[in-house]
Scaffold this motif. Structure first.
Motif, short mmCIF file in Angstrom:
data_model
loop_
_atom_site.label_atom_id
_atom_site.label_comp_id
_atom_site.label_asym_id
_atom_site.label_seq_id
_atom_site.Cartn_x
_atom_site.Cartn_y
_atom_site.Cartn_z
N GLU A 124 0.83 -1.21 0.00
CA GLU A 124 0.00 0.00 0.00
C GLU A 124 0.86 1.26 0.00
OE1 GLU A 124 -3.51 2.14 2.69
OE2 GLU A 124 -2.59 0.26 3.34
N LEU A 125 1.94 1.23 0.76
CA LEU A 125 2.82 2.40 0.82
C LEU A 125 3.64 2.54 -0.46
CD1 LEU A 125 4.11 4.74 2.40
CD2 LEU A 125 5.70 3.09 3.38
N ASN A 126 4.17 1.43 -0.96
CA ASN A 126 5.02 1.50 -2.14
C ASN A 126 4.23 1.83 -3.41
OD1 ASN A 126 7.40 0.87 -0.70
ND2 ASN A 126 6.97 -1.32 -0.84
N ARG A 127 2.95 1.49 -3.43
CA ARG A 127 2.13 1.77 -4.62
C ARG A 127 1.81 3.26 -4.75
NH1 ARG A 127 -0.80 -2.10 -7.36
NH2 ARG A 127 -2.57 -0.68 -7.51
N THR A 128 2.07 4.05 -3.73
CA THR A 128 1.85 5.49 -3.85
C THR A 128 2.82 6.13 -4.83
OG1 THR A 128 3.35 5.95 -1.99
CG2 THR A 128 1.02 5.59 -1.49
N LYS A 129 3.95 5.48 -5.12
CA LYS A 129 4.96 5.97 -6.05
C LYS A 129 5.61 7.28 -5.60
CE LYS A 129 2.78 3.83 -10.10
NZ LYS A 129 2.22 4.07 -11.46
N VAL A 130 5.36 7.67 -4.37
CA VAL A 130 6.02 8.85 -3.82
C VAL A 130 6.89 8.48 -2.62
CG1 VAL A 130 4.22 10.39 -4.62
CG2 VAL A 130 4.03 9.41 -2.35
N TYR A 131 6.72 7.26 -2.10
CA TYR A 131 7.47 6.84 -0.92
C TYR A 131 7.76 5.34 -1.08
CZ TYR A 131 9.00 7.13 3.95
OH TYR A 131 9.76 7.14 5.09
N THR A 132 9.02 4.99 -1.16
CA THR A 132 9.43 3.60 -1.34
C THR A 132 10.12 3.12 -0.08
OG1 THR A 132 9.72 3.97 -3.71
CG2 THR A 132 10.74 2.00 -2.77
N LEU A 133 9.66 1.97 0.44
CA LEU A 133 10.23 1.43 1.67
C LEU A 133 10.34 -0.09 1.53
CD1 LEU A 133 11.17 2.20 4.54
CD2 LEU A 133 8.87 1.68 5.33
N PRO A 134 11.54 -0.61 1.20
CA PRO A 134 11.73 -2.07 1.15
C PRO A 134 11.61 -2.68 2.54
CG PRO A 134 13.48 -0.88 -0.01
CD PRO A 134 12.72 0.14 0.79
N PRO A 135 11.34 -3.99 2.62
CA PRO A 135 11.20 -4.65 3.94
C PRO A 135 12.46 -4.52 4.80
CG PRO A 135 10.28 -6.03 2.21
CD PRO A 135 10.96 -4.89 1.52
N THR A 136 13.63 -4.68 4.20
CA THR A 136 14.86 -4.59 5.00
C THR A 136 15.06 -3.17 5.54
OG1 THR A 136 16.08 -4.22 2.93
CG2 THR A 136 16.01 -6.46 3.79
N VAL B 73 4.19 15.35 3.94
CA VAL B 73 5.06 16.42 3.43
C VAL B 73 5.38 16.20 1.96
CG1 VAL B 73 7.34 17.46 3.64
CG2 VAL B 73 6.02 16.94 5.69
N ILE B 74 5.70 14.96 1.59
CA ILE B 74 6.05 14.67 0.20
C ILE B 74 4.85 14.92 -0.71
CG2 ILE B 74 6.70 12.82 -1.40
CD1 ILE B 74 8.34 11.60 0.85
N ILE B 75 3.66 14.48 -0.28
CA ILE B 75 2.46 14.68 -1.11
C ILE B 75 2.16 16.17 -1.26
CG2 ILE B 75 -0.03 14.35 -1.15
CD1 ILE B 75 0.39 11.60 0.05
N GLN B 76 2.26 16.91 -0.16
CA GLN B 76 2.00 18.36 -0.26
C GLN B 76 3.00 19.04 -1.18
OE1 GLN B 76 -0.63 19.97 0.87
NE2 GLN B 76 -1.43 18.02 1.67
N ASN B 77 4.25 18.62 -1.10
CA ASN B 77 5.26 19.21 -1.99
C ASN B 77 4.96 18.86 -3.45
OD1 ASN B 77 6.64 20.27 0.19
ND2 ASN B 77 8.06 18.57 0.35
#
Length: 453
Positions: free
Chosen positions: A75-87, A190-194
């Protein structure tokens, strides 16, 4: 005293004791002092036993975290604005668990934890320092190993009896995870607002560009109309002047023709042939037809017709009807009074519909606005093992303490026995070298006398 020989006692020179130790004698002495060794070992064993009974038990609990599954972070990675791998998520949680601020915040929110460490008049800061540096331990794998299956983070906590250690440790882990969720949510906002501000700036630039283009288009249309209007006006004035001159020239021609016709006596329209026949006289009704290829002079119209035409030309107030071009020019000037293209451009109600190339920007803005920033259900890590109540205390280990006390007591007793043996041996050696030494002297030399030297 008589005999074959006489024993004479004479002092011998002083001999220094040597440092050699008879190990067999030492072992025999240690065995003879087994009661002392037993008493010392018993005292040390008793002391360790008392300490093991009176010491406050300390327990240890442990929890283990592993990387979350890929679908947990989808769900977070599909936003394409914030990428967070499991590690990376696991590392962030580990950093939060090791963070001073995270631990202090959890310590302040847990009264039971404070009461367990705030003893002997300690302040809140002192109690937290003991909890932070002595009670907690973060366990991490070798950083050189990057295998996802071997990635983990462990957390251990030592705590005194009376504290629910498993709840405290599990609560600390959940608190650190929640802090990271909130931080990710803030970062995402913050990223989305920017990004939205960036898209809005592009849309605003497109609007400004459209407004400038529309104003330029209107200015061009109005300029073209002004130029056309000026040209048509000039043409109309020139054409009217031409018609006026043409009328005045016609009047001058008529006046000249009237003068000629008056001198010839031509009152009615006539022809050159008819004038010749008039001189010969009329002989009856004759119908004549003339075919000529030359223009008949104007004065043949006769004074009546010429004067009538002259009078009509003098009374004329406008020559516009004399040329069809005047009507066309007036029509074009009337059409130029209102530019419908300019009117339509100025009358647009929703100018957003006419912006070009902004469909991707609108779609991106709509997508960014629809992204949810609530990460309260985001699974950052997988808790492989929760902390559970320990079976026995970590400290003191009574069996180990008794064994260590027994060994330590035996070692101390043996050391005392060895020291006693060495001291006694040195004392006996010193006394032995200081006593007189017996010397045998032949009887014939002493002649029956006992000499003491």
């Amino acid at each position: 005293m008589t005999g074959d020989a006489v024993t004479s006692l004479t002092p011998t020179p002083h001999v220094a004791p040597h440092d050699e130790i008879d190990f067999l004698a030492m072992l025999k002495s240690i065995w003879q002092q087994k009661l002392l060794i037993g008493i010392v070992a018993g005292c040390v064993l008793l002391f360790t036993g008392i300490y093991g009974i009176t010491a406050t038990p300390e327990y240890r609990v442990k929890t283990l975290l592993r990387p979350a599954a890929l679908n947990d972070l989808d769900e977070l990675n599909r936003t394409k604005v914030y990428t967070l791998p499991p590690t990376e998520a696991l590392k962030r949680v580990g950093s939060a668990l090791e963070s001073y601020d995270t631990r202090l915040g959890y310590f302040r929110l847990n009264p039971a934890l404070q009461s367990a460490f705030m003893k002997n008049g300690r302040t809140l800061e002192q109690a937290f320092e003991e909890f932070n540096f002595k009670a907690l331990k973060l366990i991490q794998p070798d950083p050189k190993k990057t295998d996802l299956l071997k990635a983990y983070i462990g957390m251990e906590m030592r705590y005194p009896e009376g504290l629910d250690g498993k709840s405290v440790l599990n609560g600390l882990v959940q608190y650190a995870i929640e802090m990271e969720r909130q931080q990710i949510s803030k970062d995402l906002q913050v990223i989305i607002q920017n990004r939205i501000r960036e898209v809005d700036s592009k849309l605003e630039a497109a609007r400004v560009d459209y407004a400038a283009g529309k104003d330029g288009r209107i200015a061009e249309l109005l300029e073209d109309d002004t130029l056309k209007r000026a040209k048509l006006s000039d043409e109309l004035r020139a054409l009217r002047l031409q018609l006026k001159l043409r009328r005045e020239n016609r009047i001058a021609q008529l006046e000249e023709a009237i003068a000629i016709a008056s001198s010839l006596g031509l009152k009615r329209p006539s022809t050159p042939s008819s004038m010749g026949q008039a001189d010969l006289g009329a002989t009856g009704n004759v119908m004549r037809t003339e075919v000529i290829n030359q223009q008949i002079p104007l004065y043949f119209m006769g004074t009546d017709a010429l004067q009538a035409e002259r009078q009509a030309l003098r009374k004329r107030t406008s020559d516009d009807f004399a040329d069809a071009r005047v009507a066309e020019i007036r029509k074009e000037l009337m059409l130029l009074e209102t530019n419908r293209s300019v009117q339509v451009l100025r009358g647009r109600q929703n100018e957003e519909l006419f912006l070009k190339g902004i469909e991707p920007l609108r779609a991106e803005r709509a997508r960014l606005s629809a992204i949810t920033t609530d990460m309260s259900k985001l699974e950052l890590v997988s808790i492989d093992r929760l902390a559970v109540d320990p079976v026995r205390p970590e400290w003191p280990n009574k069996a180990l303490l008794l064994l260590l006390g027994l060994v330590a007591g035996a070692v101390v007793g043996i050391a005392l026995a060895v020291v006693r043996f060495v001291v006694v041996s040195r004392s006996h050696e010193q006394k032995r070298v200081e006593l007189p030494q017996v010397k045998h002297i032949p009887a014939d030399e002493l002649k029956g006398r006992i000499v003491i030297s």
